[in-house]
Design an enzyme around this catalytic site. Structure first.
Site, PDB file in Angstrom:
ATOM      1  N   GLU A 151      10.961  -3.490   3.079  1.00  0.00           N
ATOM      2  CA  GLU A 151      10.669  -5.013   2.576  1.00  0.00           C
ATOM      3  C   GLU A 151      11.479  -6.187   1.958  1.00  0.00           C
ATOM      4  O   GLU A 151      12.516  -5.191   1.554  1.00  0.00           O
ATOM      5  CB  GLU A 151      10.029  -4.046   1.206  1.00  0.00           C
ATOM      6  CG  GLU A 151       9.092  -6.236   0.395  1.00  0.00           C
ATOM      7  CD  GLU A 151       8.688  -5.423  -1.023  1.00  0.00           C
ATOM      8  OE1 GLU A 151       7.716  -5.712  -1.629  1.00  0.00           O
ATOM      9  OE2 GLU A 151       8.471  -4.179  -1.217  1.00  0.00           O
ATOM     10  N   GLU A 246      -0.582  -7.708  -5.064  1.00  0.00           N
ATOM     11  CA  GLU A 246       0.084  -7.328  -5.702  1.00  0.00           C
ATOM     12  C   GLU A 246       1.539  -8.303  -6.904  1.00  0.00           C
ATOM     13  O   GLU A 246       1.846  -8.652  -6.471  1.00  0.00           O
ATOM     14  CB  GLU A 246       1.602  -6.280  -5.111  1.00  0.00           C
ATOM     15  CG  GLU A 246       2.608  -5.618  -5.424  1.00  0.00           C
ATOM     16  CD  GLU A 246       4.368  -5.182  -5.126  1.00  0.00           C
ATOM     17  OE1 GLU A 246       4.570  -4.257  -4.853  1.00  0.00           O
ATOM     18  OE2 GLU A 246       4.382  -6.499  -4.360  1.00  0.00           O
TER      19      GLU A 246
END
Length: 271
Positions: A151, A246
């Site tokens: 990520e 998120e």
């Protein structure tokens, strides 16, 4: 077209509740999936701690859609152990327990945060170590059909993966097929990446998606990002995985109803 499946990141949402109660709260809010950052204090928690965590998932009747490897002290600024020479052993010790949790819950997506640059090593040495560790992680979770996720992250200058291209380069150095891009539109946008171009360029490399609006990292609709269109474009481009929520409620109104932006009829994976 397959309906979009949303999962709640229970490490950043529903934080007014004890962690053990959050999966059930997500289910009560209408969701069928949850994801977590590493929920333990160490890489190798006791078996009873692991069993208790797994029970919170299974008892709630939700699917664990994503789990981070141990990333260190996130509130203190750590962003992963993958490329951190002094803590590489902790990352490797973490592989078996992560895989066992995946096996017990049916989770197949595992986020390996890359780690910040450190003063007692060089970028080249850290990248070499990261390639080794990502490959080891990929082989560990391969036995349960798992995928390691890499990520790009914003807000931490020492974290070297800022764009999708940065993450893809790290994935390619590791050289294992079951490593994919975690496509977090908030982090990419804040870092100045071209989300549309990255989505088009790496459509076949995107293994998980997370969303939050910017500025503010709050729920969609509170900022300027075209999240609804991006989700539609991802689906049109072939992405049929979960969309991880998120984001962090930034106002009292958002905290009171962190899912107000998404009609209840669209929250269940079966809709």
């Amino acid at each position: 077209m397959t309906a979009t499946r949303y999962s709640v990141n229970c490490s950043i949402l529903l934080t007014d509740l004890p962690l053990a109660e959050r999966p059930a709260a997500a289910k009560a809010a209408g969701f069928d999936g949850v994801e977590f950052w590493w929920p333990f204090a160490t890489s190798t928690p006791a078996q009873d701690e692991v069993d208790a965590f797994v029970r919170t998932i299974t008892d709630a009747g939700v699917q664990l859609t994503g789990l981070n490897f141990n990333a260190g002290n996130m509130p203190g600024g750590d962003r992963g152990l993958v490329s951190w020479p002094a803590r590489s052993g902790e990352f490797r010790d973490n592989l078996d327990v992560v895989t066992r949790i995946g096996e017990a819950t049916g989770c197949t997506g595992f986020n390996a945060l890359y780690g910040n640059r450190v003063e007692d090593s060089t970028p080249a040495a850290q990248d070499d170590l990261a390639a080794e560790n990502l490959a080891l992680a990929a082989r560990a979770v391969a036995r349960i059909g798992g995928t390691v996720l890499v990520e790009p992250v914003s807000g931490t200058p020492a974290y070297p993966l800022k764009t999708s291209a940065d993450a893809i380069a790290a994935i390619d150095r590791a050289g294992e097929e079951n490593i994919g891009l975690l496509f977090d539109v908030f982090h990419l946008s804040v870092n100045g990446d071209d989300v549309d171009a990255a989505r088009a360029a790496y459509a076949d490399r995107i293994a998980h998606v997370q969303i939050a609006d910017a500025p503010g990292r709050d729920q969609p609709g509170t900022g300027d990002l075209p999240i609804a269109r991006w989700v539609e474009d991802l689906a049109a481009g072939g992405y049929d995985g979960w969309i991880g929520l998120e984001y962090k409620p930034a106002t009292e109104q958002s905290a009171a109803d962190p899912f107000a932006w998404l009609p209840r009829a669209r929250r269940s994976a079966s809709n």
